[in-house]
Design a protein around this motif. Structure first.
Motif, PDB file in Angstrom:
ATOM      1  N   VAL A 178      44.118  43.456  69.309  1.00  0.00           N
ATOM      2  CA  VAL A 178      45.003  43.614  68.225  1.00  0.00           C
ATOM      3  C   VAL A 178      44.394  42.196  66.707  1.00  0.00           C
ATOM      4  CG1 VAL A 178      47.062  42.553  67.728  1.00  0.00           C
ATOM      5  CG2 VAL A 178      46.996  43.478  69.846  1.00  0.00           C
ATOM      6  N   CYS A 179      44.344  43.476  66.088  1.00  0.00           N
ATOM      7  CA  CYS A 179      43.854  42.979  64.698  1.00  0.00           C
ATOM      8  C   CYS A 179      45.385  42.754  63.782  1.00  0.00           C
ATOM      9  CB  CYS A 179      43.401  43.907  64.211  1.00  0.00           C
ATOM     10  SG  CYS A 179      41.435  44.359  64.863  1.00  0.00           S
ATOM     11  N   SER A 180      46.015  43.559  63.644  1.00  0.00           N
ATOM     12  CA  SER A 180      47.234  43.236  62.941  1.00  0.00           C
ATOM     13  C   SER A 180      48.676  43.720  64.058  1.00  0.00           C
ATOM     14  CB  SER A 180      46.786  43.718  61.061  1.00  0.00           C
ATOM     15  OG  SER A 180      47.190  45.127  61.685  1.00  0.00           O
ATOM     16  N   ILE A 181      49.629  43.242  63.609  1.00  0.00           N
ATOM     17  CA  ILE A 181      50.956  43.991  63.809  1.00  0.00           C
ATOM     18  C   ILE A 181      51.863  43.770  62.217  1.00  0.00           C
ATOM     19  CG2 ILE A 181      53.224  43.587  64.964  1.00  0.00           C
ATOM     20  CD1 ILE A 181      51.192  42.614  66.906  1.00  0.00           C
ATOM     21  N   THR A 182      52.181  44.641  61.878  1.00  0.00           N
ATOM     22  CA  THR A 182      52.960  44.555  60.873  1.00  0.00           C
ATOM     23  C   THR A 182      53.776  45.440  60.517  1.00  0.00           C
ATOM     24  OG1 THR A 182      51.631  46.153  59.480  1.00  0.00           O
ATOM     25  CG2 THR A 182      50.907  44.520  59.102  1.00  0.00           C
ATOM     26  N   LYS A 183      55.397  45.705  59.867  1.00  0.00           N
ATOM     27  CA  LYS A 183      55.813  46.371  59.750  1.00  0.00           C
ATOM     28  C   LYS A 183      55.657  47.902  59.496  1.00  0.00           C
ATOM     29  CE  LYS A 183      58.968  42.593  58.518  1.00  0.00           C
ATOM     30  NZ  LYS A 183      60.430  41.754  58.093  1.00  0.00           N
ATOM     31  N   HIS A 184      56.683  48.884  60.211  1.00  0.00           N
ATOM     32  CA  HIS A 184      56.716  49.892  60.334  1.00  0.00           C
ATOM     33  C   HIS A 184      56.998  50.176  58.333  1.00  0.00           C
ATOM     34  CE1 HIS A 184      55.215  54.316  60.988  1.00  0.00           C
ATOM     35  NE2 HIS A 184      56.815  54.646  60.792  1.00  0.00           N
ATOM     36  N   ALA A 185      56.387  51.128  57.946  1.00  0.00           N
ATOM     37  CA  ALA A 185      57.957  51.692  57.026  1.00  0.00           C
ATOM     38  C   ALA A 185      58.898  52.501  57.163  1.00  0.00           C
ATOM     39  CB  ALA A 185      56.649  53.311  55.917  1.00  0.00           C
ATOM     40  N   ASP A 186      59.416  52.071  58.121  1.00  0.00           N
ATOM     41  CA  ASP A 186      61.210  52.378  58.306  1.00  0.00           C
ATOM     42  C   ASP A 186      61.182  51.367  58.855  1.00  0.00           C
ATOM     43  OD1 ASP A 186      60.928  55.015  57.397  1.00  0.00           O
ATOM     44  OD2 ASP A 186      60.499  55.887  58.810  1.00  0.00           O
ATOM     45  N   TYR A 187      60.962  50.522  59.135  1.00  0.00           N
ATOM     46  CA  TYR A 187      61.515  48.993  60.041  1.00  0.00           C
ATOM     47  C   TYR A 187      62.642  48.619  59.578  1.00  0.00           C
ATOM     48  CZ  TYR A 187      62.022  44.622  61.164  1.00  0.00           C
ATOM     49  OH  TYR A 187      62.568  43.290  61.631  1.00  0.00           O
ATOM     50  N   SER A 188      63.161  48.971  58.276  1.00  0.00           N
ATOM     51  CA  SER A 188      64.498  48.205  58.308  1.00  0.00           C
ATOM     52  C   SER A 188      65.665  49.396  59.137  1.00  0.00           C
ATOM     53  CB  SER A 188      64.898  48.410  56.857  1.00  0.00           C
ATOM     54  OG  SER A 188      64.489  49.558  56.180  1.00  0.00           O
TER      55      SER A 188
ATOM     56  N   PHE B 288      62.496  34.123  69.070  1.00  0.00           N
ATOM     57  CA  PHE B 288      62.849  35.198  68.397  1.00  0.00           C
ATOM     58  C   PHE B 288      62.385  34.651  66.589  1.00  0.00           C
ATOM     59  CE2 PHE B 288      64.642  37.127  71.920  1.00  0.00           C
ATOM     60  CZ  PHE B 288      64.516  38.879  71.515  1.00  0.00           C
ATOM     61  N   PRO B 289      61.724  34.934  66.121  1.00  0.00           N
ATOM     62  CA  PRO B 289      61.916  34.465  64.828  1.00  0.00           C
ATOM     63  C   PRO B 289      63.222  35.315  64.365  1.00  0.00           C
ATOM     64  CG  PRO B 289      59.913  36.281  65.318  1.00  0.00           C
ATOM     65  CD  PRO B 289      60.900  36.455  66.456  1.00  0.00           C
TER      66      PRO B 289
ATOM     67  N   GLU C  30      65.040  41.288  60.281  1.00  0.00           N
ATOM     68  CA  GLU C  30      65.903  41.801  60.399  1.00  0.00           C
ATOM     69  C   GLU C  30      66.471  42.878  61.222  1.00  0.00           C
ATOM     70  OE1 GLU C  30      64.901  45.228  56.520  1.00  0.00           O
ATOM     71  OE2 GLU C  30      63.797  43.700  56.579  1.00  0.00           O
ATOM     72  N   LYS C  31      64.780  42.945  62.581  1.00  0.00           N
ATOM     73  CA  LYS C  31      65.752  43.520  63.298  1.00  0.00           C
ATOM     74  C   LYS C  31      65.281  43.226  64.674  1.00  0.00           C
ATOM     75  CE  LYS C  31      67.860  47.595  62.189  1.00  0.00           C
ATOM     76  NZ  LYS C  31      68.893  48.039  62.354  1.00  0.00           N
TER      77      LYS C  31
ATOM     78  N   LYS D  44      66.368  46.320  74.591  1.00  0.00           N
ATOM     79  CA  LYS D  44      67.123  47.704  74.823  1.00  0.00           C
ATOM     80  C   LYS D  44      68.381  47.404  74.348  1.00  0.00           C
ATOM     81  CE  LYS D  44      67.560  50.977  79.333  1.00  0.00           C
ATOM     82  NZ  LYS D  44      67.413  50.544  81.179  1.00  0.00           N
ATOM     83  N   GLY D  45      68.712  46.390  73.682  1.00  0.00           N
ATOM     84  CA  GLY D  45      70.434  46.624  73.402  1.00  0.00           C
ATOM     85  C   GLY D  45      71.440  46.316  74.198  1.00  0.00           C
ATOM     86  N   LEU D  46      70.861  45.506  74.957  1.00  0.00           N
ATOM     87  CA  LEU D  46      72.199  45.622  76.242  1.00  0.00           C
ATOM     88  C   LEU D  46      72.235  43.499  75.692  1.00  0.00           C
ATOM     89  CD1 LEU D  46      70.003  46.539  79.292  1.00  0.00           C
ATOM     90  CD2 LEU D  46      72.198  47.640  77.974  1.00  0.00           C
ATOM     91  N   VAL D  47      71.550  43.055  75.304  1.00  0.00           N
ATOM     92  CA  VAL D  47      72.423  41.378  74.977  1.00  0.00           C
ATOM     93  C   VAL D  47      72.252  41.722  73.566  1.00  0.00           C
ATOM     94  CG1 VAL D  47      71.696  39.215  74.952  1.00  0.00           C
ATOM     95  CG2 VAL D  47      71.654  40.859  76.941  1.00  0.00           C
ATOM     96  N   LYS D  48      72.889  40.749  72.683  1.00  0.00           N
ATOM     97  CA  LYS D  48      72.846  40.910  70.863  1.00  0.00           C
ATOM     98  C   LYS D  48      72.482  39.447  70.569  1.00  0.00           C
ATOM     99  CE  LYS D  48      73.748  45.319  70.426  1.00  0.00           C
ATOM    100  NZ  LYS D  48      73.484  46.429  70.014  1.00  0.00           N
ATOM    101  N   LEU D  49      71.595  39.491  68.975  1.00  0.00           N
ATOM    102  CA  LEU D  49      71.195  38.049  69.686  1.00  0.00           C
ATOM    103  C   LEU D  49      73.210  37.832  68.201  1.00  0.00           C
ATOM    104  CD1 LEU D  49      67.720  37.854  68.129  1.00  0.00           C
ATOM    105  CD2 LEU D  49      69.133  37.242  70.074  1.00  0.00           C
TER     106      LEU D  49
END
Length: 532
Positions: A110-120, A356-357, A361-362, A393-398
């Motif tokens: 794995v070289c890099s992991i970055t936010k996708h353009a529609d990450y927000s 979790f960081p 935002e997500k 999966k959205g079954l538990v909220k932070l």
């Protein structure tokens, strides 16, 4: 359509994360830079860059019943403390049983992991990988980082004046493989953690003399506990956690220190630290006292200076004709492929529940296994994955970012109060307390009071027996029908590999006598009445 989850690393954490994704109906893709599973536990003759490395003789410090994954017990005939080759056998059994290998892309970095353009909007990530020199980019709905924290060696040469002019050889414990090259040599091992103790013992069998240098000293505990049972099986119980709450930390320190000194005086052996037992991660070693009493290992204070052939210690003593120096000085962890998403400074990182960081935002990125437990890490990584995948999966909220930051600050303050200041003590957790903390978030913490009413036989094992991972499969999401049987038969699996010669032995249990169990139950009920 199932959410796609990128998993970085195919070691023990990576394997159970693949399974947890499948359990939640997610689509895992695991990237492993080497050509095999196992991570830290796969022995390689030559250390490989950016990968964990162990020496040939490594035996794990946690027993098989405490370290297994929660729905796949380690075979009964496997030894309680396993050699790294046996651990690999178990991982292969686990991967085969749950058909996990088809989800792993080997020889893929794995070289890099970055936010996708529609990450927000959707929390997606761009993951760039490289296989055989060719790069590829894919979009994932979530990411699990399972790279561990034993990859980048901490080699504090600046702390040892004169080391650069030393004419002998120095190396980090990561580069050690066997004691053969130390035959008839004079060797200094720096550091008295688990690796330092192990290497001092093993090298002393070949070397002319081994010196074990330590800044603080350490409390030494055995793998073999009372009556010969694995120590973690005897000590890691819910009842002991309850008893711990009834006494002061000072009293608890005094009790365990007296127990340890009854085996051998840490003061007489030059090992006694200034700090109390619970202020440092203990060192697990059954053989070190034997090597000290036979003179094969001499304990020395910290080194203040090296010459071309000698080491001068803080007490003014000097040892000449040194051939080797082995730095068992730990590791640094980092995540260079994550950029600014996760910042690490002096082994300090801000993660909610160490997973979790909080600033994202997500909640679609989680770090798994970045903990230093007083106990086995495999079940902890697994329960982290069970929680993280349900969050994905959205079954538990932070909670809110401010609530997560408050929890992080509280944990960091607790560590600072309890432990001596060290890069070693930044990600410490207690096994049962941390397992229960995450289990509550998922809904899988065993309901002891309900069990006392409905299944008292099982309840007694859950309370007084070892807190094995199967307890977290008794109820709730991921419930496993075999959990009850696994708990009630765990004692048999402990004894099975020892029964190689039949004897007339009426001793059948490592547990607490029935009378003490009844007294304990009365005390538990009394505590409930007082507090609730």
């Amino acid at each position: 359509m199932a959410k796609r989850v990128a998993i970085v690393g195919g070691g023990s954490s990576g394997l159970c994360n693949i399974k947890c994704c499948l359990d939640e109906g997610l689509e895992p893709v695991c990237f492993e830079s080497s050509d095999d599973i196992g991570g830290l536990w796969r022995f390689k003759e030559d250390p490989e860059k950016d990968r964990a490395s162990i020496y040939r003789s490594v035996i794990i410090n946690t027993s098989k019943e405490m370290m297994c994954f929660s729905d796949f017990p380690i075979p009964a005939d496997f030894p309680n403390y396993m050699h790294n080759s046996k651990i690999m056998d178990y991982f292969r059994m686990y991967a085969k049983h749950f058909d996990l290998l088809k989800y792993i892309r080997f020889r893929t970095k794995v070289c890099s992991i970055t936010k996708h353009a529609d990450y927000s909007q959707n929390g997606q990530w761009d993951v760039v990988t490289e296989t055989d020199g060719k790069q590829d980019s894919s979009v994932f709905d979530a990411v699990l980082i399972c790279t561990g924290h034993h990859t980048n060696p901490q080699l504090p040469l600046d702390s040892f004046p004169g080391i650069t002019k030393f004419k002998g050889r120095y190396l980090h414990s990561r580069d050690y493989k066997s004691p053969d090259e130390f035959t008839d040599k004079r060797v200094i091992v720096i550091g008295i953690g688990n690796s330092g103790g192990d290497l001092a013992v093993e090298i002393s069998r070949k070397a002319k003399q081994v010196f074990l240098s330590t800044r603080r000293g350490a409390w030494i505990i055995n793998r073999v506990g009372d009556k010969g049972y694995p120590a973690d099986v005897v000590l890691t119980t819910r009842f002991n956690v309850f008893l711990k709450e009834l006494v002061t930390t000072s009293m608890l320190n005094g009790w365990i220190e007296n127990r340890l000194d009854s085996r051998f005086s840490h003061s007489h052996y030059g090992l006694k630290p200034k700090h109390r037992f619970f202020s440092q991660h203990p060192t697990i070693n059954d053989d070190l006292p034997n090597c000290i009493i036979s003179g094969r290992v001499l304990v020395k204070p910290n080194i203040c200076e090296f010459t071309e052939t000698a080491a001068i210690f803080e007490d003014g003593s000097k040892e000449d004709d040194i051939d080797f120096v082995v730095f068992a000085t730990g590791y640094r962890f980092s995540f260079p492929f994550l950029g600014d998403c996760v910042r690490v400074v002096d082994n300090q990182v801000s993660l909610y529940k160490y997973v979790f960081p909080p600033q994202l935002e997500k909640p679609t990125l989680a770090i798994i296994g970045l903990i230093q437990p007083l106990g086995a890490i495999m079940p902890l990584a697994e329960i982290q994955a069970r929680w993280a995948t349900r969050v994905f999966k959205g079954l538990v909220k932070l909670p809110s970012e401010s609530e997560m930051m408050a929890d992080i600050a509280m944990k960091q303050e607790s560590i600072a109060k309890r432990y001596v200041k060290s890069q070693r003590h930044t990600i410490q957790v207690d096994y049962i307390e941390y397992m229960d903390e995450l289990a509550c978030l998922i809904g899988v913490k065993p309901n002891v009071w309900s069990l006392l009413l409905t299944d008292p036989k099982l309840a007694l094992q859950v309370i007084f027996g070892p807190c094995t991972p199967y307890q977290y499969r008794l109820q709730g999401p991921g419930q496993w029908d075999g959990a009850r049987k696994a708990i009630l038969t765990q004692h048999d699996r402990v004894l099975k590999p020892l029964a190689t010669r039949q004897t007339d032995n009426s001793e059948r249990s490592a547990g607490v006598p029935l009378l003490l169990k009844l007294i304990g139950l009365v005390a538990l009920f009394a505590a409930v009445l007082v507090f609730f």
